[in-house]
Design an enzyme around this catalytic site. Structure first.
Site, PDB file in Angstrom:
ATOM      1  N   PRO A   1     -16.932 -32.597  15.830  1.00 34.74           N
ATOM      2  CA  PRO A   1     -16.459 -31.617  14.848  1.00 34.74           C
ATOM      3  C   PRO A   1     -17.420 -30.464  14.593  1.00 34.74           C
ATOM      4  O   PRO A   1     -18.630 -30.668  14.462  1.00 34.74           O
ATOM      5  CB  PRO A   1     -16.296 -32.459  13.575  1.00 34.74           C
ATOM      6  CG  PRO A   1     -16.042 -33.837  14.062  1.00 34.74           C
ATOM      7  CD  PRO A   1     -16.809 -33.968  15.350  1.00 34.74           C
ATOM      8  N   ASN A   2     -16.846 -29.296  14.523  1.00 35.48           N
ATOM      9  CA  ASN A   2     -17.510 -28.030  14.155  1.00 35.48           C
ATOM     10  C   ASN A   2     -18.421 -27.457  15.240  1.00 35.48           C
ATOM     11  O   ASN A   2     -18.941 -26.359  15.081  1.00 35.48           O
ATOM     12  CB  ASN A   2     -18.295 -28.171  12.838  1.00 35.48           C
ATOM     13  CG  ASN A   2     -17.369 -28.455  11.681  1.00 35.48           C
ATOM     14  OD1 ASN A   2     -16.375 -27.750  11.493  1.00 35.48           O
ATOM     15  ND2 ASN A   2     -17.652 -29.495  10.913  1.00 35.48           N
TER      16      ASN A   2
ATOM     17  N   ARG B   1     -22.488 -19.271  13.254  1.00 39.79           N
ATOM     18  CA  ARG B   1     -23.047 -19.475  11.904  1.00 39.79           C
ATOM     19  C   ARG B   1     -24.279 -20.360  11.988  1.00 39.79           C
ATOM     20  O   ARG B   1     -24.499 -21.019  12.996  1.00 39.79           O
ATOM     21  CB  ARG B   1     -22.011 -20.161  10.998  1.00 39.79           C
ATOM     22  CG  ARG B   1     -21.023 -19.158  10.460  1.00 39.79           C
ATOM     23  CD  ARG B   1     -19.872 -19.828   9.782  1.00 39.79           C
ATOM     24  NE  ARG B   1     -18.654 -19.301  10.370  1.00 39.79           N
ATOM     25  CZ  ARG B   1     -17.476 -19.893  10.358  1.00 39.79           C
ATOM     26  NH1 ARG B   1     -17.341 -21.065   9.788  1.00 39.79           N
ATOM     27  NH2 ARG B   1     -16.430 -19.327  10.892  1.00 39.79           N
TER      28      ARG B   1
ATOM     29  N   TYR C   1     -28.846 -24.088  14.386  1.00 37.56           N
ATOM     30  CA  TYR C   1     -28.198 -24.428  15.659  1.00 37.56           C
ATOM     31  C   TYR C   1     -28.357 -23.370  16.747  1.00 37.56           C
ATOM     32  O   TYR C   1     -27.827 -23.521  17.845  1.00 37.56           O
ATOM     33  CB  TYR C   1     -26.707 -24.699  15.413  1.00 37.56           C
ATOM     34  CG  TYR C   1     -26.487 -25.867  14.474  1.00 37.56           C
ATOM     35  CD1 TYR C   1     -26.897 -27.151  14.825  1.00 37.56           C
ATOM     36  CD2 TYR C   1     -25.890 -25.689  13.228  1.00 37.56           C
ATOM     37  CE1 TYR C   1     -26.718 -28.222  13.974  1.00 37.56           C
ATOM     38  CE2 TYR C   1     -25.697 -26.759  12.363  1.00 37.56           C
ATOM     39  CZ  TYR C   1     -26.122 -28.019  12.748  1.00 37.56           C
ATOM     40  OH  TYR C   1     -25.943 -29.083  11.900  1.00 37.56           O
TER      41      TYR C   1
ATOM     42  N   ASN D   1     -22.156 -35.650  21.701  1.00 37.88           N
ATOM     43  CA  ASN D   1     -22.697 -35.144  20.435  1.00 37.88           C
ATOM     44  C   ASN D   1     -21.598 -35.364  19.398  1.00 37.88           C
ATOM     45  O   ASN D   1     -20.630 -34.599  19.339  1.00 37.88           O
ATOM     46  CB  ASN D   1     -23.063 -33.661  20.524  1.00 37.88           C
ATOM     47  CG  ASN D   1     -23.704 -33.175  19.221  1.00 37.88           C
ATOM     48  OD1 ASN D   1     -23.610 -33.829  18.183  1.00 37.88           O
ATOM     49  ND2 ASN D   1     -24.357 -32.025  19.271  1.00 37.88           N
TER      50      ASN D   1
ATOM     51  N   ALA E   1     -21.077 -34.486  12.790  1.00 40.29           N
ATOM     52  CA  ALA E   1     -21.266 -35.222  11.532  1.00 40.29           C
ATOM     53  C   ALA E   1     -20.739 -36.655  11.603  1.00 40.29           C
ATOM     54  O   ALA E   1     -21.167 -37.513  10.819  1.00 40.29           O
ATOM     55  CB  ALA E   1     -20.583 -34.464  10.397  1.00 40.29           C
TER      56      ALA E   1
ATOM     57  N   GLU F   1     -26.302 -40.381  23.354  1.00 37.49           N
ATOM     58  CA  GLU F   1     -26.072 -39.578  22.144  1.00 37.49           C
ATOM     59  C   GLU F   1     -27.017 -38.377  22.157  1.00 37.49           C
ATOM     60  O   GLU F   1     -28.213 -38.536  22.398  1.00 37.49           O
ATOM     61  CB  GLU F   1     -26.344 -40.457  20.922  1.00 37.49           C
ATOM     62  CG  GLU F   1     -26.177 -39.739  19.608  1.00 37.49           C
ATOM     63  CD  GLU F   1     -26.573 -40.636  18.432  1.00 37.49           C
ATOM     64  OE1 GLU F   1     -26.660 -41.874  18.595  1.00 37.49           O
ATOM     65  OE2 GLU F   1     -26.794 -40.065  17.352  1.00 37.49           O
TER      66      GLU F   1
ATOM     67  N   HIS G   1     -28.156 -34.573  20.212  1.00 38.27           N
ATOM     68  CA  HIS G   1     -28.082 -33.650  19.073  1.00 38.27           C
ATOM     69  C   HIS G   1     -28.892 -32.400  19.360  1.00 38.27           C
ATOM     70  O   HIS G   1     -29.992 -32.482  19.939  1.00 38.27           O
ATOM     71  CB  HIS G   1     -28.615 -34.310  17.799  1.00 38.27           C
ATOM     72  CG  HIS G   1     -27.815 -35.492  17.404  1.00 38.27           C
ATOM     73  ND1 HIS G   1     -26.585 -35.367  16.793  1.00 38.27           N
ATOM     74  CD2 HIS G   1     -28.026 -36.804  17.583  1.00 38.27           C
ATOM     75  CE1 HIS G   1     -26.086 -36.576  16.604  1.00 38.27           C
ATOM     76  NE2 HIS G   1     -26.932 -37.469  17.074  1.00 38.27           N
TER      77      HIS G   1
ATOM     78  N   ARG H   1     -34.289 -33.874   9.215  1.00 36.01           N
ATOM     79  CA  ARG H   1     -33.381 -33.128   8.337  1.00 36.01           C
ATOM     80  C   ARG H   1     -33.081 -33.931   7.064  1.00 36.01           C
ATOM     81  O   ARG H   1     -33.861 -34.791   6.680  1.00 36.01           O
ATOM     82  CB  ARG H   1     -32.108 -32.761   9.120  1.00 36.01           C
ATOM     83  CG  ARG H   1     -32.418 -31.847  10.329  1.00 36.01           C
ATOM     84  CD  ARG H   1     -31.173 -31.345  10.993  1.00 36.01           C
ATOM     85  NE  ARG H   1     -30.377 -30.528  10.087  1.00 36.01           N
ATOM     86  CZ  ARG H   1     -29.111 -30.152  10.343  1.00 36.01           C
ATOM     87  NH1 ARG H   1     -28.559 -30.517  11.489  1.00 36.01           N
ATOM     88  NH2 ARG H   1     -28.450 -29.418   9.493  1.00 36.01           N
TER      89      ARG H   1
HETATM   90  O1  CA2 Z   1     -27.719 -31.422  15.616  1.00 36.75           O
HETATM   91  C1  CA2 Z   1     -26.609 -31.748  16.015  1.00 36.75           C
HETATM   92  O2  CA2 Z   1     -26.240 -31.596  17.169  1.00 36.75           O
HETATM   93  C2  CA2 Z   1     -25.589 -32.313  15.006  1.00 36.75           C
HETATM   94  O3  CA2 Z   1     -24.820 -33.300  15.679  1.00 36.75           O
HETATM   95  C3  CA2 Z   1     -24.718 -31.156  14.596  1.00 36.75           C
HETATM   96  C4  CA2 Z   1     -23.713 -31.527  13.501  1.00 36.75           C
HETATM   97  C5  CA2 Z   1     -24.415 -32.205  12.326  1.00 36.75           C
HETATM   98  O4  CA2 Z   1     -23.447 -32.629  11.380  1.00 36.75           O
HETATM   99  C6  CA2 Z   1     -25.233 -33.393  12.775  1.00 36.75           C
HETATM  100  O5  CA2 Z   1     -25.891 -33.926  11.643  1.00 36.75           O
HETATM  101  C7  CA2 Z   1     -26.260 -32.970  13.805  1.00 36.75           C
HETATM  102  C8  CA2 Z   1     -23.008 -30.271  12.952  1.00 36.75           C
HETATM  103  C9  CA2 Z   1     -22.310 -29.482  13.986  1.00 36.75           C
HETATM  104  C10 CA2 Z   1     -21.824 -28.239  13.325  1.00 36.75           C
HETATM  105  O6  CA2 Z   1     -22.236 -27.155  14.117  1.00 36.75           O
HETATM  106  C11 CA2 Z   1     -22.208 -25.925  13.554  1.00 36.75           C
HETATM  107  C12 CA2 Z   1     -22.630 -24.907  14.364  1.00 36.75           C
HETATM  108  C13 CA2 Z   1     -22.651 -23.634  13.871  1.00 36.75           C
HETATM  109  C14 CA2 Z   1     -22.239 -23.377  12.585  1.00 36.75           C
HETATM  110  C15 CA2 Z   1     -21.804 -24.390  11.781  1.00 36.75           C
HETATM  111  C16 CA2 Z   1     -21.788 -25.669  12.271  1.00 36.75           C
END
Ligand code: CA2
Length: 152
Positions: free
Chosen positions: A15-16, A23, A28, A80, A83, A104, A106, A113
């Site tokens: 997701p996301n 963003r 990221y 990946n 969340a 896995e 990230h 974090r």
């Molecule tokens: O660090 C990672 O790859 C995560 O899996 C990314 C997830 C986060 O919830 C994990 O804790 C760690 C979030 C992905 C959302 O990605 C975005 C990218 C740009 C803007 C907003 C969100």
């Protein structure tokens, strides 16, 4: 004689992750998901294999892809979970049930974090976790699933 291409690797983004590069660049980075996927595909091709990259915002769709990966002929899964990492027992059960190695990955270092991100419910079912190297996390991992160099 031409080298036979090995079975492809399935790369799943949760997701996301479709928002990458648009963003939160301080967390990221500025690279889009399409650019990350192209780098993964180049990396796989240089190692005689192929990467198929998919993204979903839906837990059930990720579970379906994990369940069908062996049937679809993949050799390994790079995941990946976004969340879902921190709470999805459904995704963990899918990872535990699959006969393929799942790594896995990230982008960020989840252990550096917020408290709630430090726990992965997926990790105990995965063969390993790579976290904190930005898009490079996927490439380190792709090496690991194909052929690990011998360290003597
Ligand atoms: O660090 C990672 O790859 C995560 O899996 C990314 C997830 C986060 O919830 C994990 O804790 C760690 C979030 C992905 C959302 O990605 C975005 C990218 C740009 C803007 C907003 C969100």
């Amino acid at each position: 004689m031409a080298r036979r291409a090995s079975r492809p690797i399935l790369v799943l983004h949760g997701p996301n992750l479709n928002l990458l590069g648009t963003r939160e660049p301080s967390v990221y980075g500025r690279v889009s998901l399409a650019e990350v996927n192209r780098a993964i595909q180049r990396h796989a091709a240089a190692r005689g294999t192929r990467a198929v990259c998919r993204q979903s915002n839906h837990e059930g769709e990720l579970v379906d892809w994990i369940q069908s990966a062996a049937r679809e002929g993949f050799q390994a899964i790079v995941l990946n979970p976004g969340a879902l990492t921190h709470y999805s027992v459904a995704l963990r059960d899918a990872v535990a049930s699959v006969s393929l190695p799942v790594v896995e990955v990230h982008l960020s270092n989840i252990h550096a974090r917020e408290e709630f991100r430090r726990r992965s419910v997926i990790a105990p079912a995965a063969v390993g976790q790579i976290s904190g190297f930005g898009p490079m996390s996927y490439l380190l991992q792709a090496i690991g699933t194909t052929r690990l160099p011998q360290v003597t």
